[in-house]
Design a protein around this motif. Structure first.
Motif: not given
Lengths: 332, 332
Positions: B244-264
């Motif tokens: 239920k916690i949505l993260v946009e596709k490109q935001v998710k990609s950027a998080c993965e690339l930088l090793g970040l958890d979108p929750m934080y």
């Protein structure tokens, strides 16, 4: 020795720890303890609202420090609206590597200063910036006060023949800072005049109400700047008596040494009051009880509108111009 | 091209010029026009008061800039108290050499943002520090709002079974800033969610009053930090549904690339609302009218007190810990 790092400003556990151990512990009260991003206040009446960021360097100086200054500076700005200061916000921008010990000292000064002035810190913020992107610590305070019911303060109430009274001698804050920076030594130390003025203002408004027309602390730009603001905004003139404007001996020496005119040097606990001439002696008496250097320095006049004219003890006259350009950076 | 110098912060004529030509001209209103060090306000009721210093780097980013952020950030903090934001203070700490053109752009954004949010800038301050003692510009805003009569917001009103609703997808502000810093390029741009939330809050309180128990924008430290604050202060647990916690596709990609958890990762126009379960669908409907990514992400529970537990789509469970250490410095 422990120091502040970027983690202390990241919104995570390290920050929570810093806030709990240092800020909430020392400055806590019923409002701040809620730890919400905003404070819930019960307040009514006409309000005064003011803000100031403090970037003074050095952060510790004779007669004060940046923490005390941040509390009293905003307390005074609120007071100058004819208001009783009640609540302050407190926001830090700290440079990475800043000494935790110094931070504790500053928090402690903030605690003492806010108790002295009778105000509460009710909300705050802490940011940390990288080394070289700040200078130890910058502090913003914003303040809310309740305007006294019988106060009627405003440049629009300034009229010819009203008296201008100052609460003390001038230029000590600026010269305390400059002496510190330049490593000057004098027979007696120059102490900053950093001080809360809310109780003096309260007494004046209580006693004289609408007969007090204008209040202003002479901070950055010094006394000359405040007087020029008055003449420029009111389109009236000001006549000053040079020998009524007092400068302490060591402050005068420091000014001469550095080629500065005390009229343009910053103060932190120095304010002027424009009032009806009929109450001038009483106002003076009240202010002299706190500082015997309080003085009636001049009056408002229709002549030479827009200009501040200073008359010397020998009757010579000169214009006191607005400050042009930089005199003393980072004085507050 | 003209730039800011130390004279612009000295309290003298250069500063007056800057204030008149730029600040009073663009942001002027009946309060600010008085040019006093404090503003005189007529306001009544219970008040909310909040402050924030903004040190975001870079100062211009996709979807916003430091000026807009400074207005909306404080507007939102005041809103989260269940209050209607009314008045802001505005204080600058500018580094010597900062481009006048950029300063004008920021002032312009502040003007537009405050009009959009329906708040007035009523008092301010400008300081200039030497080159290398700041980073272009830091902005503090403090805000005053009037608490809605039927609002009853506070962590103490949070009880088991209440719903947790978020107004949109998460992590876009932090990743907009990080993409800018790291020079990342994606098929579609990542835009910061910088936005004023006062009108959404108004609608919720108007419609549901005391059934809305808690509001908080998920800024520094991200959604995980706000949720952990709730569990830690209320001594209750939170149960989340990961899908239920949505993260946009490109935001998710950027998080993965930088090793970040979108929750934080920090947000700027994202808030959560804790409300009675019976109104959750209606709250959701109102928020979805503004952003169709609004979502009911979980509920409050007596179980696992003090902990945030996230359930994946496949039924697996993990603890969402508080943020430890630094994740993203100078994100706001």
């Amino acid at each position: 020795m422990e120091s502040i790092n970027l983690q202390h400003g990241s919104g995570g556990e390290k920050q929570t720890e810093l806030l709990n151990n240092l800020i909430f512990k020392n400055l806590g009260n019923e409002f701040l303890d809620k730890k919400h991003d905003g404070a819930f206040l019960n307040i009514s009446g006409k309000l005064a609202f003011s803000t100031d960021s403090f970037v003074v360097s050095p952060i510790f100086f004779k007669g004060g420090n940046i923490g005390e200054l941040a509390v009293f500076g905003t307390v005074n700005d609120v007071s100058m609206c004819g208001a009783e200061p009640k609540y302050l916000s407190l926001s830090f921008i700290i440079e990475e590597g800043f000494s935790m010990e110094d931070f504790q000292k500053i928090i402690n000064s903030i605690k003492i200063a806010s108790e002295k002035a009778g105000v509460q810190i009710v909300t705050g913020d802490t940011k940390v910036v990288e080394r070289g992107k700040g200078d130890k610590i910058y502090i913003n305070t914003s303040g809310i006060g309740v305007i006294y019911e019988n106060a009627k303060i405003g440049i629009e109430y300034i009229k010819p023949k009203q008296s201008i009274i100052i609460n003390r001698d001038i230029a000590s804050h600026g010269m305390a800072i400059m002496s510190e920076r330049e490593g000057l030594k004098f027979d007696s130390e120059i102490l900053s005049d950093t001080k809360n003025l809310n109780f003096e203002v309260k007494k004046l408004i209580e006693n004289f109400g609408e007969k007090i027309h204008f209040l202003r602390d002479a901070t950055r730009g010094g006394l000359a700047s405040v007087l020029n603001e008055i003449t420029s905004e009111s389109n009236l003139g000001i006549h000053l008596f040079e020998d009524k404007i007092l400068v302490e001996k060591q402050v005068k020496s420091a000014c001469e040494l550095l080629g500065l005119d005390p009229m343009y040097v910053a103060n932190e606990g120095t304010f002027l009051c424009v009032c009806d001439d009929e109450i001038a002696d009483e106002v003076l008496e009240i202010l002299q009880r706190v500082n015997h250097h309080a003085s009636k320095i001049g009056f408002i006049t229709e002549e030479h509108a827009g200009k501040v004219i200073m008359e010397s003890a020998f009757g010579g006259k000169r214009v006191v111009n607005p400050l042009i350009g930089e005199q003393l950076p980072r004085i507050c």
